[in-house]
Design a protein around this motif. Structure first.
Motif, PDB file in Angstrom:
ATOM      1  N   GLU A 296       0.833  -1.215   0.000  1.00  0.00           N
ATOM      2  CA  GLU A 296       0.000   0.000   0.000  1.00  0.00           C
ATOM      3  C   GLU A 296       0.863   1.258   0.000  1.00  0.00           C
ATOM      4  O   GLU A 296       0.538   2.237  -0.681  1.00  0.00           O
ATOM      5  N   ILE A 338      -7.117  -2.278   0.847  1.00  0.00           N
ATOM      6  CA  ILE A 338      -6.197  -1.131   0.859  1.00  0.00           C
ATOM      7  C   ILE A 338      -6.679   0.022   1.757  1.00  0.00           C
ATOM      8  O   ILE A 338      -6.960   1.119   1.292  1.00  0.00           O
ATOM      9  N   VAL A 341      -4.622   3.402   1.579  1.00  0.00           N
ATOM     10  CA  VAL A 341      -4.949   4.210   0.405  1.00  0.00           C
ATOM     11  C   VAL A 341      -6.292   4.901   0.619  1.00  0.00           C
ATOM     12  O   VAL A 341      -6.468   6.082   0.273  1.00  0.00           O
TER      13      VAL A 341
END
Length: 449
Positions: A296, A338, A341
């Protein structure tokens, strides 16, 4: 909303008016041929891509995409000299009165496309590209004249025509909407003031056009300021644009028994509208991945350093598309949700994943992230507006200093001492300085015999 629908209806009527009008058509000349290399291999994501590049920047991206990806591509320009670089590679369209360009004049470019739109969209090669493509990217510079002036108007016109097609074919099986995605490339902030003004005008036009267009992409040449020269900057940005198009086309989506992204998944991602961004983490070794955050962080690093215009931290987005081809070890260290993110982009409404575990140790690890529905980049517009305000103040100060200097010089030239010397000054025809005044001779006196 009612205003949004009203705006769409008004623009649609304008396009129909152009098509039915008897305005004088500006000459359109065409050269080159369309690509015959379109990808015919059956793939998980079967989106056919076309490129209509506008202006010098857009034409270069269109040609690069044609050469590297084999996609159908057309270059449109008001400069015949700029198009001459592409005629042996892709189909070209010259619009304008004389083929000499517009000299960064966006208003002139807009007048040309308004006058030429009927001929342009009736061109057989343009129609072929549109008919055979699912996604049409329309790249251009934001700081030039032709590209920044024409691309958004052309995008809206093509969308309006596609909406007309969908209305006629409503209810037919297999009828799908086409996606027309403008791609804007911002100038470096050290470029001339005119380029910065064109950028702000482009962004204003984009803001006003957003109710009428879907997804759009924005890149920033300033994000490649680590390059040695302007040519390297342009090359890096153009390469990245083409790489992103390759990802969106589905070139890295492999067959997966786990989770998979198909054509309709990608359509959903593109349909979300708003700003579209692609991030990569690829070529990393298993030895560099020890915890779930590592992959990530590579994606976040790419978002923060790639040529994509910087993402505003207001944590709003619509869709994620995650494409991962990983070794077993890296797969076990990867959180496909993720969350890191998401803390930067916001939590998506939907997320689509395509995860493949590589059997061969020779395969490279790679993760691609497509984010759609990101908001308009206000911070970049504010940055350039502040720059222009500073330039305006500096220019005003320079003008005032020049005016003051001119006044001082006037006083200097008219000083009493200099005027006295000037009045006492006299020259003989031979150039010798005289000490007194002389009678003025007539021509008869001089030439008397």
């Amino acid at each position: 909303s009612y205003c949004s629908q009203n705006g769409k209806l008004l623009f649609f009527k304008m396009v129909i008016y152009y098509l039915g009008s008897n305005w004088m058509k500006i000459a359109i000349t065409k050269k080159g041929s369309l690509s015959k290399k379109d990808n015919k291999v059956k793939r998980m994501v079967d989106l056919k891509v076309g490129i209509i590049g506008v202006g010098n920047c857009g034409g270069n991206i269109a040609r690069l995409a044609h050469d590297r990806l084999g996609v159908e591509a057309i270059a449109i320009n008001t400069s015949k000299d700029d198009l001459a670089f592409h005629t042996d590679h892709i189909y070209t369209c010259l619009i304008g009165a004389n083929g000499e360009g517009v000299g960064k004049d966006r208003t002139a470019a807009k007048m040309y496309i308004r006058s030429a739109i009927t001929s342009l969209i009736s061109d057989k090669a343009v129609q072929k590209l549109i008919n055979e493509s699912d996604v049409i990217f329309i790249p251009s510079s934001c700081g030039g004249g032709t590209g920044s002036g024409i691309s958004l108007l052309l995008t809206q016109a093509l969308i309006a025509l596609d909406q007309q097609r969908l209305m006629k074919e409503e209810g037919d099986i297999g009828v799908e909407e086409k996606f027309f995605i403008p791609i804007g490339v911002a100038p470096v902030t050290t470029e001339a003031t005119g380029s910065q003004l064109n950028f702000t005008d482009y962004m204003k036009d984009l803001l006003e056009a957003m109710p009428h267009i879907g997804s759009y992409m924005l890149y920033d040449n300033s994000r490649c300021d680590n390059k040695r020269n302007q040519d390297e900057v342009i090359e890096a940005v153009n390469q990245r644009v083409v790489d992103d198009i390759s990802v969106i086309r589905g070139d890295f989506v492999k067959k997966s028994n786990n989770r998979s992204i198909d054509t309709q998944s990608m359509r959903t991602i593109l349909r979300a509208g708003g700003r579209l961004v692609v991030s990569y983490a690829r070529g990393f070794k298993d030895s560099s991945i020890s915890k779930s955050d590592d992959i990530e962080n590579l994606l976040i690093s790419d978002l923060q350093t790639s040529p994509h215009m910087l993402i505003d931290r207001n944590r709003l987005c619509s869709e994620f598309g995650v494409i991962a081809n990983l070794s077993d070890n890296s797969y076990n260290c990867f959180n496909m949700n993720i969350p890191l993110v998401s803390s930067l982009t916001g939590r998506p409404t939907d997320s689509f994943e395509n995860i493949t575990i590589n059997d061969s140790q020779m395969c490279e690890n790679e993760v691609y992230l497509i984010v759609s529905g990101l908001p308009y980049p206000e911070s970049k517009v504010i940055e350039v507006n502040k720059l222009l305000e500073e330039i305006a103040k500096e220019e005003e100060a320079r003008i005032q200093a020049a005016e003051n200097a001119a006044e001082n010089l006037g006083d200097l030239f008219n000083s009493s001492g200099i005027n006295t010397l000037r009045s006492n000054r006299g020259y003989h025809k031979t150039g010798r300085k005289l000490t007194g005044t002389k009678d003025i001779l007539s021509m008869d006196d001089i030439f008397k015999i």
